[in-house]
Design an enzyme around this catalytic site. Structure first.
Site, PDB file in Angstrom:
ATOM      1  N   VAL A 117      19.754  50.749  12.067  1.00 26.84           N
ATOM      2  CA  VAL A 117      19.412  51.483  11.394  1.00 26.84           C
ATOM      3  C   VAL A 117      19.541  51.650   9.559  1.00 26.84           C
ATOM      4  O   VAL A 117      20.908  51.070   9.238  1.00 26.84           O
ATOM      5  CB  VAL A 117      20.125  53.044  12.012  1.00 26.84           C
ATOM      6  CG1 VAL A 117      19.379  53.933  11.559  1.00 26.84           C
ATOM      7  CG2 VAL A 117      19.700  53.142  13.236  1.00 26.84           C
ATOM      8  N   CYS A 118      18.814  51.860   9.615  1.00 26.23           N
ATOM      9  CA  CYS A 118      18.784  51.870   8.150  1.00 26.23           C
ATOM     10  C   CYS A 118      17.437  53.409   7.198  1.00 26.23           C
ATOM     11  O   CYS A 118      17.544  54.394   8.222  1.00 26.23           O
ATOM     12  CB  CYS A 118      17.914  50.980   7.348  1.00 26.23           C
ATOM     13  SG  CYS A 118      16.146  50.711   7.619  1.00 26.23           S
ATOM     14  N   ALA A 119      17.402  53.834   6.343  1.00 24.80           N
ATOM     15  CA  ALA A 119      17.049  54.948   5.880  1.00 24.80           C
ATOM     16  C   ALA A 119      15.276  54.984   6.334  1.00 24.80           C
ATOM     17  O   ALA A 119      14.667  55.128   7.167  1.00 24.80           O
ATOM     18  CB  ALA A 119      16.893  54.536   4.637  1.00 24.80           C
ATOM     19  N   GLU A 135      13.227  51.926   7.400  1.00 25.37           N
ATOM     20  CA  GLU A 135      12.917  51.295   8.353  1.00 25.37           C
ATOM     21  C   GLU A 135      13.590  48.266   7.560  1.00 25.37           C
ATOM     22  O   GLU A 135      14.083  48.195   8.629  1.00 25.37           O
ATOM     23  CB  GLU A 135      12.030  50.328   9.164  1.00 25.37           C
ATOM     24  CG  GLU A 135      11.170  49.416   9.657  1.00 25.37           C
ATOM     25  CD  GLU A 135       9.417  49.842  10.421  1.00 25.37           C
ATOM     26  OE1 GLU A 135       9.334  48.685  10.412  1.00 25.37           O
ATOM     27  OE2 GLU A 135       9.303  50.782  10.724  1.00 25.37           O
ATOM     28  N   MET A 182      15.681  56.359   9.058  1.00 27.78           N
ATOM     29  CA  MET A 182      16.670  57.883   9.808  1.00 27.78           C
ATOM     30  C   MET A 182      15.400  58.748   9.743  1.00 27.78           C
ATOM     31  O   MET A 182      14.836  59.737  10.284  1.00 27.78           O
ATOM     32  CB  MET A 182      17.241  57.622   8.466  1.00 27.78           C
ATOM     33  CG  MET A 182      18.696  57.403   9.467  1.00 27.78           C
ATOM     34  SD  MET A 182      19.290  57.597  11.340  1.00 27.78           S
ATOM     35  CE  MET A 182      20.077  59.244  11.190  1.00 27.78           C
TER      36      MET A 182
END
Length: 376
Positions: free
Chosen positions: A72-74, A76, A101
């Site tokens: 997971v990141c901010a 993609e 996210m």
């Protein structure tokens, strides 16, 4: 072996169904500590992306062999890069969160609360990524919504799927933690947007004012929504009772806590109203009413099927905020040592007044972060 893109809706179902999932969150540490994907069976670890640019060797020993892995990141891109490296290094199937996210923050999971009759039903939309709850009340081919969020396309898709036109859009108060979708849905469906009149002093657009005791009756089964003035979170906060069975409390009362009175800078002025609502007005109501709040704080507030609902009388037994006998102690509880205020809460309030008109990206940034409408 392959890299998969996992939708926010898939993650939501894993959280609600309590399926095991291991999350490698590659955002920076501060963002991870402030807000992350949580669940009873979700295990997560944080290693910032910049520590993994040159390779993922340091995290490989910490990845469980027996659980699905989601990176997971901010937004993609970073998670795809890291997940692809893990696939190459381990030969395992690994997923990255599609949309990052941002997509998690904006996903709404519809859950049926109950059938209201042969042609009527009540649905709760659970925003797991921010702890927001909104509601659709269906009767025949008409629907009403309470506290709709700005993700209007998701509501519209659901309404189209079940064949209803959403014509009554109701906010329990002027929100400070998220941008309302009420006005937009009303415009899109040629409907009516309702807002408590005492919260609308600075509003820059046309709306239908809501007053204590007002009733909205609609649909094939003539479902009835009745307004109950309940100030304290804001001066205009209004609860709504559906068919003498369900109590929509907005941000006044949650399952585990109570609403905070400080988001308009008037905490000391509104404490007495908050106590009057919780300790007098609500106690006069039928204690068998089923409470449906506008937020939840912890995942244990969700039932096994994802619903967030509780009997009013039970909350008077178990909710600490409803059991503070001393008025001075109550005042201190709701005005001192409160959690941080929501991100950009003043800008959100002004957007909901029609004073600001942010674009979609700005709206997303304004809302990023956890729910902070409760006292604790």
């Amino acid at each position: 072996m392959a890299l998969h893109m996992m939708e926010a809706s898939e993650v939501a179902k894993k959280v609600i169904n309590q399926e095991e999932l291991f999350i490698l969150d590659v955002r920076n540490e501060a963002d991870f500590n402030d807000w992350k994907i949580e669940g009873e069976t979700i295990e997560s670890m944080n290693t910032p992306y910049f520590d993994l640019i040159d390779g993922v060797d340091e995290v490989l020993p910490q990845l469980p062999e027996d659980k699905d892995i989601l990176v997971v990141c901010a937004k993609e891109g970073s998670s795809v890069f890291v997940a692809d490296q893990i696939v190459e290094a381990t030969g395992r199937d690994v997923s990255a969160l599609k949309g990052g996210m941002k997509s998690w923050s904006e996903h709404l999971e519809p859950v049926k609360i109950a059938d209201l009759g042969d042609n009527s039903a009540l649905y709760q939309f659970v925003r797991l990524g921010k702890g927001c709850l909104s509601y659709m009340i269906v009767s025949g081919n008409e629907a009403a919504m309470i506290d709709p969020l700005r993700m209007t396309d998701q509501y519209q898709a659901f309404a189209d799927k079940i064949g209803v036109n959403t014509i009554h859009l109701i906010d329990t108060h002027l929100h400070a933690d998220h941008i309302s979708g009420g006005r937009r849905l009303a415009a899109n469906n040629e409907g009516t947007y309702y807002l408590p009149s005492k919260d609308a002093g600075e509003v820059q657009f046309d709306f239908t004012p809501v007053e204590d005791g007002q009733e909205i009756v609609f649909g094939q089964d003539e479902v009835t929504i009745r307004a109950v003035y309940s100030p304290g979170h804001t001066i205009g906060s209004t609860s709504f009772i559906l068919n003498d069975t369900y109590l929509f409390t907005g941000d006044i009362l949650f399952l585990d806590s109570i609403g905070r009175p400080d988001l308009a800078g008037l905490a000391e002025d509104w404490v007495a109203d908050l106590r009057e609502t919780l300790y007098v007005r609500y106690k006069k109501l039928d204690q068998n009413l089923q409470v449906l709040p506008a937020h939840f704080a912890k995942l244990h507030e969700l039932a096994n099927d994802g619903r967030v609902v509780a009997r009013l009388g039970d909350l008077y037994e178990h909710n600490e905020g409803l059991n503070v006998d001393d008025e001075d102690a109550f005042r201190k509880m709701v005005t001192e040592n409160l959690p941080p205020q929501p991100n950009a809460y003043q800008e959100i309030r002004e957007t909901n007044m029609g004073k600001l008109n942010p674009d979609q990206e700005e709206e997303t940034e304004m809302e990023i972060g956890p729910n902070r409408c409760a006292v604790s």
